[in-house]
Design an enzyme around this catalytic site. Structure first.
Site, PDB file in Angstrom:
ATOM      1  N   CYS A  77       0.728  -1.122  -0.040  1.00 14.40           N
ATOM      2  CA  CYS A  77      -0.222   0.131  -0.267  1.00 14.40           C
ATOM      3  C   CYS A  77       0.811   1.954  -0.206  1.00 14.40           C
ATOM      4  O   CYS A  77       1.562   1.301   0.202  1.00 14.40           O
ATOM      5  CB  CYS A  77      -0.824  -0.281   1.503  1.00 14.40           C
ATOM      6  SG  CYS A  77      -1.748   1.454   0.974  1.00 14.40           S
ATOM      7  N   CYS A  80       0.451   3.013   3.362  1.00 13.65           N
ATOM      8  CA  CYS A  80       0.793   2.992   4.890  1.00 13.65           C
ATOM      9  C   CYS A  80       2.552   1.505   4.582  1.00 13.65           C
ATOM     10  O   CYS A  80       1.975   0.991   5.799  1.00 13.65           O
ATOM     11  CB  CYS A  80      -0.419   1.924   5.337  1.00 13.65           C
ATOM     12  SG  CYS A  80      -1.103   0.510   5.278  1.00 13.65           S
ATOM     13  N   CYS A 125      -6.971  -1.171   1.339  1.00 17.04           N
ATOM     14  CA  CYS A 125      -5.978  -1.713   2.523  1.00 17.04           C
ATOM     15  C   CYS A 125      -6.992  -1.834   3.803  1.00 17.04           C
ATOM     16  O   CYS A 125      -7.711  -0.765   4.067  1.00 17.04           O
ATOM     17  CB  CYS A 125      -5.488  -0.341   2.303  1.00 17.04           C
ATOM     18  SG  CYS A 125      -3.665  -0.864   4.014  1.00 17.04           S
ATOM     19  N   CYS A 128      -4.637   1.061   6.676  1.00 19.24           N
ATOM     20  CA  CYS A 128      -5.484   2.512   6.691  1.00 19.24           C
ATOM     21  C   CYS A 128      -6.731   3.115   5.890  1.00 19.24           C
ATOM     22  O   CYS A 128      -6.417   4.439   5.677  1.00 19.24           O
ATOM     23  CB  CYS A 128      -4.806   3.030   6.015  1.00 19.24           C
ATOM     24  SG  CYS A 128      -4.022   2.979   4.659  1.00 19.24           S
ATOM     25  N   CYS A 148      -8.576  -5.231  -9.733  1.00 22.02           N
ATOM     26  CA  CYS A 148      -8.240  -4.229 -10.924  1.00 22.02           C
ATOM     27  C   CYS A 148      -7.421  -2.633 -10.077  1.00 22.02           C
ATOM     28  O   CYS A 148      -8.337  -2.168  -9.373  1.00 22.02           O
ATOM     29  CB  CYS A 148      -9.260  -3.533 -11.481  1.00 22.02           C
ATOM     30  SG  CYS A 148      -8.789  -2.316 -13.067  1.00 22.02           S
TER      31      CYS A 148
HETATM   32 ZN    ZN Z   1      -2.587   0.658   3.442  1.00 18.25          ZN
END
Ligand code: ZN
Length: 159
Positions: A77, A80, A125, A128, A148
């Site tokens: 991510c 984070c 995610c 976060c 996607c």
């Molecule tokens: Zn994250």
């Protein structure tokens, strides 16, 4: 009744609290949530990352260098650094967005959105809550799923 008597009684009927260490080993490792203010996210992210991760934007098709990323590694991510996808699950969907047939266990969470009127499954995610993309049911084996993903919401870490 003293505390000791109460615990002994609860223990006898199987309700005594377990030691913290026993719980930690029994359960899967929990993901510690990362919650920041909007101002903090704006400081931390580029304008393009902020628009996608925090406001469910979509990058233009074909705009991400990660479309052509074919090395072994992990996609984490961009908000984070939680690992979300393995390179083993990446495939060329021909859509212009980095695509995966599965996410790492527990790394993403889904919700239904109606931004384009028809319901779609948005995913984000697990740490976060940054928006990553949408998941569709027309992917390849073995899962039949197609995550996607906005490339700008990911960072690639070669292994
Ligand atoms: Zn994250």
């Amino acid at each position: 009744m003293t505390r000791r008597h109460l615990l002994a009684m609860l223990s006898s009927i199987g309700l005594a609290p377990r030691p913290a260490s026993a719980q930690a080993t029994a359960a899967a490792p929990a993901i510690e949530p990362l919650r920041l203010s909007d101002a903090a996210w704006q400081q931390r992210l580029s304008p393009a990352q902020y628009g996608v991760l925090r406001h469910q934007g979509t990058e233009p098709a074909g705009s991400s260098a990660l479309n052509d990323e074919h090395r072994k590694g992990r996609f984490v991510c961009a908000g984070c650094a939680l690992p979300l996808f393995s390179s083993d699950a990446k495939f060329d969907s021909g859509t212009g967005w980095p695509s995966f047939f599965s996410a790492l266990p527990g790394a993403v969470m889904t919700r239904t959105d109606y931004i384009l009127i028809l319901p779609r499954t948005e995913y984000h995610c697990a740490r976060c809550e940054g928006h990553q993309g949408h998941v569709f049911g027309d992917g390849p084996k073995p899962t039949g799923k197609r995550y996607c993903n906005n490339g700008v919401a990911l960072t690639f870490i070669p292994s």
